[in-house]
Design an enzyme around this catalytic site. Structure first.
Site, mmCIF file in Angstrom:
data_model
loop_
_atom_site.group_PDB
_atom_site.id
_atom_site.type_symbol
_atom_site.label_atom_id
_atom_site.label_comp_id
_atom_site.label_asym_id
_atom_site.label_seq_id
_atom_site.Cartn_x
_atom_site.Cartn_y
_atom_site.Cartn_z
ATOM 1 N N ASP A 143 -3.638 -0.418 5.025
ATOM 2 C CA ASP A 143 -3.908 -0.324 6.838
ATOM 3 C C ASP A 143 -4.752 -0.991 7.076
ATOM 4 O O ASP A 143 -5.974 -0.371 7.695
ATOM 5 C CB ASP A 143 -3.504 0.713 7.602
ATOM 6 N N ASP B 79 0.721 -1.364 0.339
ATOM 7 C CA ASP B 79 0.198 0.073 -0.204
ATOM 8 C C ASP B 79 0.626 1.257 0.141
ATOM 9 O O ASP B 79 2.238 1.068 0.462
ATOM 10 C CB ASP B 79 -1.148 -0.268 1.371
ATOM 11 N N ASP C 19 -7.617 -3.166 2.455
ATOM 12 C CA ASP C 19 -6.495 -3.936 2.321
ATOM 13 C C ASP C 19 -7.320 -5.429 2.765
ATOM 14 O O ASP C 19 -6.334 -6.422 1.980
ATOM 15 C CB ASP C 19 -5.554 -3.728 3.137
#
Length: 901
Positions: free
Chosen positions: A628, A337, A632
């Site tokens: 996070d 990410d 996700d």
């Protein structure tokens, strides 16, 4: 109508009101709410079925290697009974098995339930309009059609189609990964193909209102919301077996088949060719089988993994499941990410343009009070007593820039107090404030979109002088704005003017005109300073970094180039960037074929992330995924190892992860990969040590049977396994990482414990151990060794010397396996204090059965003379000399290079 199939963002306000059969003025009636609650159910997420403690415990015994050990325990008990030696070895094996089961259950018990974490994110209350009156209700009681009021600070209680918005901004990072709050527009009608981050007329469950107010209609509740969709994906995603688990299962099966075959052949040869009694050969065959099984391996693996978790925890990597430690070491692709992992998740001013020049943010800012005030005054961020700036990320970045350049903001605002304002509006994209001066006049400061401010400015300030804005000035500002935009900077413009009195009606028409343009500010969520070096280190280790983000493609590409995920010198990097919309246009098979061509994915949804990971896994890659947000969680669970963020991460993402980064730092992932590689190397050393030792025992017993020798008693074999296997193997798990551990390619799914030269090493080292032991037995029993003993006594002496030789060989050999090909003396051979201690303790336990009266009789061994001890020690030590010679030949011939990639 099914709430699940209702695509609200594609419809106008009137269509929403009509199709949901609601009234924007009075809301739903209580009677209608009751009907809809029965139809749609409560606004909650379904809980995942949980297994009982007993079920978790029983599941630990389904591993093939554990089943083999249980069988070995029964066999050991039988041998102990037949030999009159008791069930000691059987009990030890059972303790090993139970220890593994308890540790496994303990690890599972520590893991949070991701679905429950999702439920905990739900808003506890909602401000809803029913029967013409606003009331606070539990969010669980919301139904499709409810009219809900939202304002700054609220958590959105359900998926809501906005019908009225007033400067509304919603922070959706947990759902989309986009680092900046999103502006919402009630009047927008969005295309069906738009991703979550582009649905500007919707507010989604569990996101946060950061600015403004809104009125909306609930369109989806419970499992039909976007968060509910993620929860469903999360519960349906099956966790993959780790490479370690697959290796242990494969190794266990292979060893079992070989051991059974060898035991049967040994029995047949002993009984039918050499004339031994069936009972005697049954005991020998069973002893051989028990000797060949590395019963300590599961426990040793667990201990080595546990040590790895402690080391990682000290370096900010908190491992939630033991196998994840080793899986990190085999990582080939890190799907990361962007926000908060590769970047700081903190909007920061990077470049500014004033006085006709472009400057870096850290450059001195002299005599530009109007420039800095044009961004700091029309700003709603607050500075607390500790000096922390709180508010919208974009506005806090501007305030922080002012503070960093010595501006006394509170003092300035006391001197020039705000007396009037025009709040930010997404239509005109500006915010203006009016401040009273000491001479009774007023300062007007405006900040906003450059294209809007250029149109409203008639003058420009350069070097403290105000001049009329020319066409050349406008072109230069537009060019600089475009340049900063290409660098993925978010650009705002500032302006001001001085007025004698406040207009009777403060509007954009009366106030935001004839402005003096002061400059531009370019902001970005900057990359972490250590992330670039870590990505390069990962690349050197053969690990590909792929960035997946909810941000726009241009922003994602620019950050990727700054981090060297994309080549910053490549002018055609767009071909390596794929958007969520493009992903939707190709099949999973196409993606699997083309996934290696892309290093950046932008504007993606949770489904896209899972597809990307599966595409890499379809190419046999071991994939690590970092994240996070709630969005996700499914991909974290799908990945071979999911890595959650400890600081910014939601409980959902942590619950779906195998490892959590306490510092949210990409560098920590690379550190953890290095530790994972060390852990695998150390388990591999333990495997090499155990299997070469066990192979030596098997070859010794089998060859002795062929010669008609009784070289070792069952108790001798069991004692060697007990005292010389476990302690040195555990100590090998505490070896330091070899210096080149991060210069090797990642191991593939086809590689195993026996790869990288370990298999041939086990083979030749096991043969060497057997040959040395057989030679010592022959030399003592039938060779030229000088002794006055004859008959049975000489046989017992030969057995004793073979027994001690084999045990000492294994202890000396533990130093050989510190490296597969490198010389033992290429570094300090005694740098592992635990191995030194294990050698001494195991050696004392081995020699004690000969030296301690009473115990020696129990083991049926004979006392040795000084000369015989010299033969035994010299023979055992020869394993180091011979292995060093073989390693040298392997390095010289290039054989080592074949494996040492």
């Amino acid at each position: 109508m099914s709430s699940k199939d209702f695509v609200a963002y594609t419809k106008s306000n009137q269509e929403i009101i009509s199709e949901l059969d609601t009234d924007i003025k009075s809301g739903l009636s209580q009677t209608e709410v009751k009907k809809r609650l029965e139809q749609y159910g409560e606004n909650t997420l379904k809980e995942e079925e949980t297994r009982s403690l007993l079920q978790k415990f029983v599941d630990q015994f389904k591993d093939f290697m554990i089943i083999v050990l249980l069988v070995a325990s029964v066999i050991s008990a039988f041998v102990g009974y037949m030999e009159g030696e008791g069930p000691t070895d059987s009990i030890i094996i059972l303790i090993v098995v139970l220890l593994n089961a308890v540790l496994g259950v303990f690890q599972e018990a520590k893991a949070e339930d991701a679905i429950n974490a999702l439920r905990d994110m739900s808003s506890p209350e909602a401000n809803v309009l029913r029967d013409g009156e606003y009331m606070k209700i539990k969010s669980t009681e919301l139904v499709p059609g409810d009219v809900v009021s939202l304002e700054a600070g609220d958590i959105v209680p359900a998926d809501i189609r906005l019908v009225e918005t007033n400067s509304l901004k919603v922070e959706e990072a947990a759902l989309t990964g986009e680092s900046v709050p999103v502006e919402k527009h009630a009047e927008a009608v969005i295309e069906k193909e738009a991703g979550i981050g582009d649905r500007s007329n919707m507010a989604f469950s569990s996101t946060n209102i950061t600015y403004g107010r809104a009125l909306g209609i609930v369109t989806h509740t419970g499992m039909d919301t976007e968060v509910g969709h993620i929860a469903a994906m999360l519960s349906s995603t099956e966790k993959q077996l780790t490479p370690l688990q697959k290796d242990q299962e494969k190794l266990g099966k292979t060893l079992t088949y070989l051991i059974i075959a060898i035991a049967i052949i040994t029995f047949i040869v002993g009984v039918f060719l050499k004339g031994f009694s069936p009972i005697q050969m049954l005991l020998v065959s069973i002893s051989l089988a028990v000797a060949a099984i590395p019963e300590g391996l599961p426990a040793i693996s667990t201990i080595i993994l546990s040590l790895g978790t402690r080391t990682m925890a000290a370096r900010n990597a908190l491992v939630r499941t033991l196998p994840a430690v080793e899986t990190l070491g085999s990582t080939m692709v890190i799907c990361s990410d962007k926000t908060g992992t590769l970047t700081l998740n903190q909007m920061t001013v990077e470049k500014v343009y004033y006085d006709g020049k472009l400057h870096y943010a850290q450059d001195p800012l002299d005599n530009n009070g109007k420039f800095i005030c044009s961004f700091a005054f029309p700003n709603d961020s607050k500075v607390d007593a500790q000096g922390n700036v709180n508010g919208d990320p974009t506005e806090t970045a501007l305030i922080q820039y002012a503070l960093d350049h010595g501006m006394d903001l509170k003092g300035q605002l006391r001197q020039f107090p705000r007396v009037e304002e025009i709040p930010f509006d997404s239509g005109r994209k500006l915010m203006s404030t009016i401040h009273e001066t000491d001479d009774g006049r007023y300062l007007v400061f405006v900040k906003g979109a450059p294209d809007q401010l250029i149109k409203r400015s008639s003058s420009i300030q350069k070097a403290q002088e105000v001049t009329a804005m020319t066409a050349a000035d406008r072109e230069e500002i537009i060019e600089v704005n475009a340049k900063l935009g290409r660098q993925a900077l978010r650009v705002l413009a500032g302006a001001y003017k001085i007025i004698d009195e406040i207009p009777a009606e403060v509007t954009t028409e009366t106030l935001e005109k004839d402005l003096v343009f002061t400059g531009l500010v370019g902001m970005i969520d900057p990359e972490r300073t250590e992330a670039k070096a870590s990505i390069e280190k990962a690349r050197m280790a053969g690990i590909r970094t792929v960035m997946i983000t909810g941000d726009h493609a241009m922003t994602a590409q620019a950050i990727a180039e700054r981090l060297t995920i994309l080549d910053p010198n490549d002018s055609e990097n767009e071909r390596h960037v794929m958007t969520g919309a493009q992903l939707d246009e190709i099949t999973d098979d196409q993606l699997a074929k083309e996934v290696g061509n892309y290093s950046v994915y932008a504007r993606v949804s949770p489904e896209h992330k899972v597809r990307i990971i599966r595409a890499w896994q379809a190419n046999d890659a071991v994939v690590s995924m970092t994240g996070d947000g709630v969005n996700d969680a499914p991909s974290l669970k799908q990945a071979d190892i999911g890595v959650g963020m400890g600081i910014t991460g939601t409980e959902v993402s942590k619950g779906a992860s195998d490892m959590v980064l306490a510092d949210d730092n990409f560098q920590t992932i690379v550190v953890a990969v290095e530790e994972g590689r060390k852990v695998f190397a150390n388990i591999q050393k333990a495997v090499q040590f155990l299997l070469s030792a066990n192979l030596g025992e098997v070859i010794t017993l089998f060859t002795a049977t062929l010669f008609g020798w009784v070289i070792l008693e069952p108790i001798h074999i069991l004692w060697i396994n007990l005292v010389t296997d476990v302690f040195p193997a555990i100590a090998l798990g505490m070896e330091k990482a070899e210096s080149d551990v991060m210069s090797h390619r990642p191991r593939t799914k086809k590689d195993s414990f026996l790869s990288f030269g370990v298999a041939p090493s086990i083979l030749y080292q096991g043969i060497l151990e057997a040959l040395i032991t057989l030679f010592v037995y022959w030399y003592a029993a039938e060779g030229p060794m000088q002794t006055s003993l004859i008959g049975e006594e000489r046989h017992v002496l030969a057995e004793t010397m073979a027994f001690i030789t084999l045990g000492l060989i294994q202890l000396f050999h533990s130093y050989n396996v510190k490296s597969v090909f490198a010389s033992l003396f290429s570094r300090n051979p005694f740098d592992n204090k635990w191995l030194n201690l294990a050698f001494l303790v195991s050696g004392a336990m081995l020699l004690g059965v000969v030296l301690i009266p009473g115990i020696s009789q129990f083991f049926d061994v004979h006392a040795l003379t000084a000369g015989q001890w010299g033969i035994v020690v010299a023979a055992a030590l020869s394993i180091v000399v011979v292995v060093e010679i073989v390693k040298f030949i392997m390095r010289l011939s290039g054989f080592a290079d074949k494996y040492n990639q």
